[in-house]
Write a protein that holds these residues in place. Structure first.
Motif, short mmCIF file in Angstrom:
data_model
loop_
_atom_site.label_atom_id
_atom_site.label_comp_id
_atom_site.label_asym_id
_atom_site.label_seq_id
_atom_site.Cartn_x
_atom_site.Cartn_y
_atom_site.Cartn_z
N GLU A 82 0.74 -1.20 0.06
CA GLU A 82 -0.08 0.03 -0.05
C GLU A 82 0.87 1.40 0.05
OE1 GLU A 82 -2.61 -0.51 3.37
OE2 GLU A 82 -3.89 -1.77 2.38
N LEU A 83 1.96 1.21 0.79
CA LEU A 83 2.58 2.39 0.86
C LEU A 83 3.61 2.50 -0.58
CD1 LEU A 83 5.04 3.73 3.66
CD2 LEU A 83 5.98 3.11 1.49
N THR A 84 4.17 1.74 -0.92
CA THR A 84 4.80 1.63 -2.30
C THR A 84 3.89 2.12 -3.52
OG1 THR A 84 6.38 -0.08 -1.61
CG2 THR A 84 6.21 0.47 -3.93
N LEU A 85 2.49 1.36 -3.53
CA LEU A 85 1.61 1.97 -4.72
C LEU A 85 1.03 3.25 -4.60
CD1 LEU A 85 -0.45 -1.51 -4.94
CD2 LEU A 85 1.46 -0.54 -6.42
N SER A 86 0.98 3.92 -3.20
CA SER A 86 0.38 5.11 -3.07
C SER A 86 1.67 6.28 -3.59
CB SER A 86 0.16 5.33 -1.55
OG SER A 86 1.16 5.25 -0.83
N VAL A 87 2.81 5.88 -3.32
CA VAL A 87 3.69 6.87 -3.89
C VAL A 87 3.90 6.72 -5.22
CG1 VAL A 87 6.22 7.27 -4.00
CG2 VAL A 87 5.27 6.78 -1.75
N LEU A 88 3.64 5.52 -5.97
CA LEU A 88 3.94 5.38 -7.49
C LEU A 88 2.64 6.06 -8.00
CD1 LEU A 88 5.28 1.76 -7.63
CD2 LEU A 88 6.38 3.78 -8.28
N VAL A 89 1.67 5.65 -7.58
CA VAL A 89 0.44 6.47 -8.30
C VAL A 89 0.38 7.90 -7.96
CG1 VAL A 89 -2.03 6.58 -7.76
CG2 VAL A 89 -1.27 4.41 -8.04
N SER A 90 0.83 8.31 -6.80
CA SER A 90 1.24 9.88 -6.27
C SER A 90 2.00 10.60 -7.77
CB SER A 90 1.66 10.15 -5.16
OG SER A 90 2.01 11.33 -5.02
N ARG A 91 2.91 9.86 -8.12
CA ARG A 91 3.99 10.47 -8.93
C ARG A 91 3.44 10.15 -10.42
NH1 ARG A 91 5.73 13.87 -10.95
NH2 ARG A 91 7.63 13.55 -12.41
N LEU A 92 3.19 8.79 -10.89
CA LEU A 92 2.74 8.48 -12.22
C LEU A 92 1.47 9.05 -12.63
CD1 LEU A 92 4.02 4.98 -12.33
CD2 LEU A 92 5.16 6.97 -13.06
N ILE A 93 0.36 8.87 -11.87
CA ILE A 93 -0.99 9.51 -12.21
C ILE A 93 -1.26 10.90 -11.66
CG2 ILE A 93 -3.40 8.80 -12.09
CD1 ILE A 93 -2.50 6.02 -11.65
N ARG A 94 -0.87 10.99 -10.56
CA ARG A 94 -1.38 12.66 -9.93
C ARG A 94 -0.36 13.46 -10.56
NH1 ARG A 94 -3.50 12.75 -4.33
NH2 ARG A 94 -4.28 14.64 -5.06
N LYS A 95 0.92 13.23 -10.97
CA LYS A 95 1.95 14.05 -11.41
C LYS A 95 2.60 14.89 -10.07
CE LYS A 95 1.40 12.89 -15.80
NZ LYS A 95 1.76 11.47 -16.08
N ARG A 96 2.53 14.08 -8.87
CA ARG A 96 2.94 14.99 -7.86
C ARG A 96 4.37 14.97 -7.73
NH1 ARG A 96 -1.41 16.15 -3.59
NH2 ARG A 96 0.32 16.91 -2.46
N PHE A 97 4.94 15.75 -7.11
CA PHE A 97 6.44 15.56 -6.79
C PHE A 97 6.80 14.92 -5.63
CE2 PHE A 97 10.16 17.07 -4.48
CZ PHE A 97 11.21 17.09 -5.36
N VAL A 98 7.81 13.83 -5.75
CA VAL A 98 7.90 13.14 -4.75
C VAL A 98 9.56 13.21 -4.25
CG1 VAL A 98 8.17 10.81 -3.91
CG2 VAL A 98 6.28 11.42 -5.25
N SER A 99 9.89 13.84 -3.21
CA SER A 99 11.19 13.99 -2.62
C SER A 99 12.04 12.67 -2.72
CB SER A 99 11.36 14.57 -1.19
OG SER A 99 10.83 13.74 -0.45
N TRP A 100 13.46 12.99 -2.87
CA TRP A 100 14.19 11.98 -3.04
C TRP A 100 14.42 10.88 -1.94
CZ3 TRP A 100 18.35 10.99 0.17
CH2 TRP A 100 18.62 12.31 1.11
N ASN A 101 14.10 11.46 -0.72
CA ASN A 101 14.07 10.91 0.49
C ASN A 101 13.07 9.86 0.68
OD1 ASN A 101 12.58 12.89 1.24
ND2 ASN A 101 13.20 13.15 3.32
N ARG A 102 12.04 10.01 -0.06
CA ARG A 102 10.90 9.31 0.03
C ARG A 102 11.20 8.12 -0.87
NH1 ARG A 102 5.14 11.96 0.43
NH2 ARG A 102 6.17 12.49 2.38
#
Length: 128
Positions: A82-102
């Motif tokens: 769930e954690l991994t997919l939420s970050v991937l969806v956040s980046r790939l679909i919602r186009k949100r910036f994800v910091s390098w430490n995340r």
């Protein structure tokens, strides 16, 4: 030590008297706002059905995992996924910036998921 002023948002460019958005320095960008604009075209009465469908799928997969995987491993696998997919969806679909430490944290979680997934190869006899 001057505080960092965030760049103006789309609303502030259109209305210079709009309040400055306080919060994290990552997240919504103009690109991400455009990426999720299609959500506003979905009728209001269908929007809860979409999240309900995904919640139903999550519950069904969780129960199915308990049949094939011991509960202790299943909980770790589900939480990490769930954690991994939420970050991937956040980046790939919602186009949100994800910091390098995340991203580093997601990498560590993925390594943990792989180790948990292959733990049966390490001689875990009691799981049956």
């Amino acid at each position: 030590n001057t505080p960092r002023i965030p760049p103006p948002t789309t609303t502030q460019i259109q209305d210079p008297h709009a309040p400055i958005r306080r919060g994290s320095s990552h997240g919504l960008t103009t690109e991400s706002i455009n990426a999720i604009s299609m959500v506003h075209r979905i009728p209001w009465y269908l929007q809860p059905a979409i999240s309900g469908l995904f919640n139903l799928l999550n519950s069904a997969l969780r129960w199915a995992s308990y049949i094939y995987v011991p509960a202790s491993k299943a909980e770790m696998l589900i939480a990490g996924t769930e954690l991994t997919l939420s970050v991937l969806v956040s980046r790939l679909i919602r186009k949100r910036f994800v910091s390098w430490n995340r991203w580093v944290a997601v990498g560590i979680v993925c390594v943990g998921l792989i180790l948990i997934g292959f733990s049966h190869l390490l001689g875990d006899e009691e799981d049956g």
